[in-house]
Write an enzyme that holds these catalytic residues in place. Structure first.
Site, PDB file in Angstrom:
ATOM      1  N   GLU A  75       7.819   6.616   4.357  1.00  0.00           N
ATOM      2  CA  GLU A  75       6.573   5.986   3.904  1.00  0.00           C
ATOM      3  C   GLU A  75       6.526   5.786   2.397  1.00  0.00           C
ATOM      4  O   GLU A  75       6.137   4.720   1.921  1.00  0.00           O
ATOM      5  CB  GLU A  75       5.383   6.850   4.350  1.00  0.00           C
ATOM      6  CG  GLU A  75       4.051   6.358   3.819  1.00  0.00           C
ATOM      7  CD  GLU A  75       2.903   7.304   4.140  1.00  0.00           C
ATOM      8  OE1 GLU A  75       1.848   7.150   3.500  1.00  0.00           O
ATOM      9  OE2 GLU A  75       3.046   8.189   5.014  1.00  0.00           O
ATOM     10  N   TYR A 102      -4.178 -19.585  -9.010  1.00  0.00           N
ATOM     11  CA  TYR A 102      -4.536 -19.987 -10.369  1.00  0.00           C
ATOM     12  C   TYR A 102      -4.479 -21.502 -10.593  1.00  0.00           C
ATOM     13  O   TYR A 102      -4.866 -21.980 -11.655  1.00  0.00           O
ATOM     14  CB  TYR A 102      -3.654 -19.265 -11.386  1.00  0.00           C
ATOM     15  CG  TYR A 102      -4.141 -17.864 -11.665  1.00  0.00           C
ATOM     16  CD1 TYR A 102      -5.367 -17.652 -12.289  1.00  0.00           C
ATOM     17  CD2 TYR A 102      -3.389 -16.755 -11.281  1.00  0.00           C
ATOM     18  CE1 TYR A 102      -5.830 -16.372 -12.528  1.00  0.00           C
ATOM     19  CE2 TYR A 102      -3.849 -15.473 -11.515  1.00  0.00           C
ATOM     20  CZ  TYR A 102      -5.073 -15.284 -12.139  1.00  0.00           C
ATOM     21  OH  TYR A 102      -5.536 -14.012 -12.366  1.00  0.00           O
ATOM     22  N   ASP A 148       3.416  10.480   6.487  1.00  0.00           N
ATOM     23  CA  ASP A 148       2.505  11.616   6.351  1.00  0.00           C
ATOM     24  C   ASP A 148       1.751  11.850   7.655  1.00  0.00           C
ATOM     25  O   ASP A 148       1.489  10.909   8.412  1.00  0.00           O
ATOM     26  CB  ASP A 148       1.481  11.365   5.242  1.00  0.00           C
ATOM     27  CG  ASP A 148       2.076  11.458   3.848  1.00  0.00           C
ATOM     28  OD1 ASP A 148       3.139  12.099   3.699  1.00  0.00           O
ATOM     29  OD2 ASP A 148       1.471  10.901   2.908  1.00  0.00           O
TER      30      ASP A 148
END
Length: 381
Positions: A209, A123, A261
Site C-alpha cells: 500500500e 487551465y 493496513d
C-alpha cells in the site's frame, strides 16, 4: 543466427503494434470530427443536439446488495443511459457543453500527435470548467461515448507508482533494467503502450500500500532473497499503476499478493486493485486484477503475532462509516465473502493497525518472516 531472427520477429511485431495504434488513433479522430461537425450543423439549423451516454456501474451499495439479491451491476453492460442536450437549461446542458470543449482539445491533441494532462485542459478554460472534477467527468464521458480508454485521447496522468525487483523492459527507447539492482526503485511508466520486451524471472508480484513499506523492503534487500516484483501505488493507485500491474499479469502470468493496513482505507485500496473504482466503472474490466490475493495485514494478526497493545488504534467514527459503506458493496457478497468476513471482524473489534506495527517484533520481521512465510504457507485470502 537464431538471435538475429528472433530480433527481426520482435521488430516486426513492434511495427505491427505501432501500425495498429496509428490506425486506432486515426479512426478515433475521424469519429470525433464527425460528432463535432454534426453538433455544429444541428445548432446552425436551430435544433437541439442530443448525445446519449451509457451509464456503467461496477458495484452498488444498496440494501438489496446487502441481502445478497441480484443487482444490475456489471463490468461490461451499461445499467442505464443519460441523454444530454446542448440547448436545454440545467446540468445536462452544462455537462454537454464541457464535454464538447474538452473534445475539441482532444481533437487537437490527436491531430498534432501531442499529449497533455487533465490539469492542462482545466487551465485552458478555468472560468467555464470551474473545478478539476468537471474536466475529469468530461474525459470519462468521452471515453464512454467513443468506447475507448483515457490514453487513447492522448490525455496522460502523472504516474506516482514505483516498482523494483526481477524485471526488465524497454520504455520507448529507454532501458528499464530493475534486475541490475533489484532493490532500487524505478518509476512506473506513464504509457503502457511504450513498454515492450518485458523479461522476468520472478515467482510472484507483491503490491504494498505505502511507500514507507516499499522502502522498508528495499532497505532489507527483500528482492535479493525473494525472486519477485514489488509495486507500490503510494496509497490509492493511479491509472498508470493499475494499468502496469494488469499488463504484467497478462504478460508474465504471475500470482499477485497485496499487503495493506488493517483499516477500512487499506481495505478500500485492496478492493480498488481487485474490483476497480466506481468513477472508472466503464474501464474497470481492463484495469482490475480479479485474481489478486490478500496477504494481510489482518485484524487477527495482532493476536497471532502478539503485538503490544500500543500498536492498536480505535476505529474513528469516520473509519466506521467507511467500513459500513464498503460492507454494503455488492461485490463483497458476490465475489469475496471471505474478505467481507475479515472486514466485519475489524468493525466488530473496533480496532485497526498499520503494517509497520509488525516492526514491534523486529525491524526486519516483515521482510524476513511475515511475507515469505505467509506466501510459502498459503496464508492469504
Amino acid at each position: 543466427m537464431a538471435g538475429r531472427e528472433k530480433r527481426r520477429r520482435v521488430a516486426a511485431l513492434d511495427g505491427e503494434e505501432r501500425r495498429r495504434r496509428q490506425e486506432e488513433a486515426a479512426t478515433l479522430l475521424h469519429r470525433i470530427r464527425g460528432l463535432v461537425r454534426w453538433v455544429v450543423a444541428e445548432v446552425a439549423a436551430g435544433r437541439s443536439p442530443t448525445v446519449a451516454l451509457h451509464r456503467y456501474q461496477n458495484y452498488c451499495s444498496s440494501a438489496s446488495a446487502a441481502a445478497a439479491s441480484p443487482c444490475a451491476c456489471s463490468y461490461d453492460v451499461p445499467v442505464g443511459t443519460d441523454v444530454l442536450s446542448l440547448l436545454h437549461r440545467g446540468s445536462h446542458a452544462s455537462r454537454l457543453n464541457v464535454l464538447l470543449r474538452v473534445l475539441l482539445v482532444v481533437q487537437q491533441l490527436l491531430q498534432q500527435n501531442k499529449h497533455c494532462s487533465k490539469r492542462d485542459i482545466y487551465y485552458m478554460y478555468p472560468s467555464i470548467f470551474q473545478e478539476q472534477a468537471v474536466v475529469d467527468r468530461a474525459i470519462n464521458d468521452i471515453c464512454v461515448l467513443f468506447k475507448c480508454s483515457r490514453h487513447n485521447l492522448n490525455v496522460v496522468p502523472v504516474a506516482k507508482g514505483l516498482v523494483m525487483g526481477w524485471i526488465r523492459f524497454l520504455e520507448g527507447e529507454k532501458e528499464v533494467y530493475c534486475v541490475t539492482n533489484v532493490n532500487a526503485a524505478f518509476s512506473i511508466p506513464v504509457s503502457i503502450e511504450a513498454i515492450k520486451d518485458v523479461v522476468s524471472v520472478a515467482d510472484y508480484i507483491l503490491i504494498v500500500e505505502k511507500e514507507t513499506v516499499f522502502q522498508r523492503l528495499a532497505n532489507d534487500k527483500f528482492c535479493e532473497r525473494n525472486r519477485c516484483i514489488v509495486i507500490t501505488g503510494r496509497g490509492y493507485p493511479d491509472i498508470p499503476t493499475r494499468r502496469f500491474l494488469r499488463y504484467l499479469v497478462e504478460q508474465l502470468h504471475l500470482p499477485v499478493y497485496c499487503l495493506v493496513d488493517a483499516d477500512p482505507y487499506g481495505f478500500d485500496i485492496l478492493a480498488t486493485y481487485k474490483f476497480g473504482s466506481l468513477q472508472l466503472a466503464y474501464d474497470a474490466n481492463f484495469l482490475r486484477v480479479p485474481d489478486i490475493r490478500w496477504l494481510g495485514v489482518f485484524t487477527s494478526d495482532f493476536e497471532d503475532y502478539r503485538l503490544p497493545d500500543c500498536c492498536l488504534l480505535h476505529l474513528s467514527s469516520e473509519d466506521r462509516r467507511k467500513a459500513e459503506g464498503i460492507l454494503s458493496r455488492c461485490y463483497l457478497h458476490r465475489e469475496a465473502p471471505q474478505w467481507r468476513l475479515e472486514l466485519e471482524a475489524m468493525l466488530q473489534k473496533g480496532v485497526k493497525f498499520e503494517i509497520e506495527a509488525l516492526s514491534a517484533c523486529s525491524i526486519s520481521f516483515l521482510s524476513e518472516e511475515y511475507i515469505p512465510k505467509k506466501i510459502k504457507q498459503g496464508r492469504h485470502i
